[in-house]
Design a protein around this motif. Structure first.
Motif, mmCIF file in Angstrom:
data_model
loop_
_atom_site.group_PDB
_atom_site.id
_atom_site.type_symbol
_atom_site.label_atom_id
_atom_site.label_comp_id
_atom_site.label_asym_id
_atom_site.label_seq_id
_atom_site.Cartn_x
_atom_site.Cartn_y
_atom_site.Cartn_z
ATOM 1 N N PHE A 172 0.913 -1.255 0.537
ATOM 2 C CA PHE A 172 0.093 0.056 0.021
ATOM 3 C C PHE A 172 0.822 0.788 -0.445
ATOM 4 C CE2 PHE A 172 -1.971 3.486 2.098
ATOM 5 C CZ PHE A 172 -2.984 3.497 1.492
ATOM 6 N N LEU A 173 1.844 1.578 0.783
ATOM 7 C CA LEU A 173 2.806 2.938 1.025
ATOM 8 C C LEU A 173 3.568 2.370 -0.406
ATOM 9 C CD1 LEU A 173 3.704 2.248 4.588
ATOM 10 C CD2 LEU A 173 2.366 3.543 3.736
ATOM 11 N N ALA A 174 4.677 1.806 -0.801
ATOM 12 C CA ALA A 174 5.172 1.271 -1.944
ATOM 13 C C ALA A 174 4.063 2.247 -3.533
ATOM 14 C CB ALA A 174 5.773 0.212 -2.380
ATOM 15 N N ALA A 175 2.992 1.581 -3.029
ATOM 16 C CA ALA A 175 2.324 2.484 -4.277
ATOM 17 C C ALA A 175 1.751 3.440 -3.684
ATOM 18 C CB ALA A 175 0.441 1.903 -4.460
ATOM 19 N N ARG A 176 1.852 4.306 -3.388
ATOM 20 C CA ARG A 176 1.838 6.183 -3.229
ATOM 21 C C ARG A 176 3.086 6.820 -2.276
ATOM 22 N NH1 ARG A 176 -1.815 2.667 -1.952
ATOM 23 N NH2 ARG A 176 -4.354 3.491 -2.233
ATOM 24 N N ARG A 177 4.129 5.958 -3.677
ATOM 25 C CA ARG A 177 5.840 5.904 -3.676
ATOM 26 C C ARG A 177 6.445 6.374 -2.479
ATOM 27 N NH1 ARG A 177 6.007 11.916 -7.000
ATOM 28 N NH2 ARG A 177 7.649 11.458 -6.288
ATOM 29 N N ILE A 178 6.250 6.109 -1.675
ATOM 30 C CA ILE A 178 7.051 5.349 0.004
ATOM 31 C C ILE A 178 7.674 4.393 -0.022
ATOM 32 C CG2 ILE A 178 7.089 5.470 2.455
ATOM 33 C CD1 ILE A 178 4.306 7.033 2.371
ATOM 34 N N GLU A 179 8.753 4.167 -0.149
ATOM 35 C CA GLU A 179 9.824 2.702 -0.426
ATOM 36 C C GLU A 179 9.498 2.815 1.067
ATOM 37 O OE1 GLU A 179 13.856 2.488 -2.283
ATOM 38 O OE2 GLU A 179 14.533 3.385 -0.062
ATOM 39 N N VAL A 180 9.872 1.084 1.442
ATOM 40 C CA VAL A 180 9.695 0.071 2.121
ATOM 41 C C VAL A 180 10.396 -0.301 2.314
ATOM 42 C CG1 VAL A 180 7.650 -1.282 3.759
ATOM 43 C CG2 VAL A 180 6.993 0.760 2.534
ATOM 44 N N LEU A 181 11.011 -1.217 3.742
ATOM 45 C CA LEU A 181 12.039 -2.431 3.952
ATOM 46 C C LEU A 181 11.452 -2.852 4.451
ATOM 47 C CD1 LEU A 181 14.741 -3.988 3.523
ATOM 48 C CD2 LEU A 181 15.128 -2.133 4.953
ATOM 49 N N ARG A 182 11.110 -3.919 4.801
ATOM 50 C CA ARG A 182 10.550 -4.695 5.791
ATOM 51 C C ARG A 182 11.780 -6.223 5.923
ATOM 52 N NH1 ARG A 182 7.696 -9.518 3.798
ATOM 53 N NH2 ARG A 182 7.289 -9.117 1.633
ATOM 54 N N PHE A 183 12.027 -6.840 7.822
ATOM 55 C CA PHE A 183 12.640 -7.959 7.330
ATOM 56 C C PHE A 183 12.689 -9.068 9.006
ATOM 57 C CE2 PHE A 183 13.660 -4.457 10.577
ATOM 58 C CZ PHE A 183 13.654 -5.187 11.670
ATOM 59 N N ASP A 184 13.220 -9.863 9.075
ATOM 60 C CA ASP A 184 13.307 -11.088 10.001
ATOM 61 C C ASP A 184 14.235 -11.045 10.967
ATOM 62 O OD1 ASP A 184 10.247 -11.562 8.662
ATOM 63 O OD2 ASP A 184 11.268 -13.569 8.011
ATOM 64 N N TYR A 185 14.311 -10.845 12.081
ATOM 65 C CA TYR A 185 14.956 -10.853 13.153
ATOM 66 C C TYR A 185 16.103 -11.790 12.944
ATOM 67 C CZ TYR A 185 11.959 -7.106 15.503
ATOM 68 O OH TYR A 185 11.045 -6.477 15.138
ATOM 69 N N ARG A 186 16.959 -11.848 13.620
ATOM 70 C CA ARG A 186 18.085 -13.089 13.344
ATOM 71 C C ARG A 186 16.779 -14.244 14.303
ATOM 72 N NH1 ARG A 186 23.422 -10.676 15.387
ATOM 73 N NH2 ARG A 186 22.120 -9.096 15.878
ATOM 74 N N GLY A 187 16.884 -15.970 13.830
ATOM 75 C CA GLY A 187 16.508 -15.971 14.464
ATOM 76 C C GLY A 187 15.324 -17.253 14.691
#
Length: 154
Positions: free
Chosen positions: A62-77
């Motif tokens: 949703f954010l990316a469709a509005r020109r907002i670059e997004v980074l999501r990630f998983d914690y170690r383990g």
């Protein structure tokens, strides 16, 4: 994904791994042309990951469709990241947030960076924000403290 009335999504999702001491952090970068801002999604505790995963992906898109670059990630383990869950702790996961914040900030230092934390991730995001990282802070369902998260999970 495009819904009626929404801007046309032109984002590209790029999965990858960041190398950290003893492990690799799984990331997905939702790249957009000419972004107006960046958002780092700091997710919940391990036991809540599977409940929030679909929401997190949809929110990033949703954010990316509005020109907002997004980074999501998983914690170690946790999730798709490597590492042994039993050997990790809050300090390791805060280091993970710090690592991805530094990398994401360096991509476009002139763009505002919003730290968005969900549940336990809200505690981590707030800690990093109060240490001077990021331009804004958004907390979804922040617990009063990490002890509250652990007691409800255990």
């Amino acid at each position: 994904m495009q819904t009626e009335g929404s801007p046309k999504a032109r984002s590209q999702e790029e999965a990858g791994y960041f190398t950290v001491p003893g492990a690799h952090i799984y990331t997905v970068l939702h790249q957009v042309p000419d972004p107006v801002a960046r958002v780092l999604l700091v997710g919940p505790f391990a036991s809540e990951r599977h409940f929030s995963y679909h929401l997190w992906v949809r929110w990033a898109r949703f954010l990316a469709a509005r020109r907002i670059e997004v980074l999501r990630f998983d914690y170690r383990g946790i999730g798709e990241s490597t590492g042994v869950f039993e050997e990790m702790g809050f300090e390791n996961w805060i280091e993970d947030v710090q690592f991805v914040v530094d990398w994401f900030s360096s991509r476009s230092p002139s763009l505002p960076l919003l730290l968005h934390g969900l549940e336990l991730g809200a505690i981590f995001a707030a800690k990093i924000f109060h240490a001077g990282k990021g331009d804004a802070l958004l907390l979804w369902s922040p617990p009063a403290n990490a002890n509250q998260v652990l007691r409800s999970s255990l």
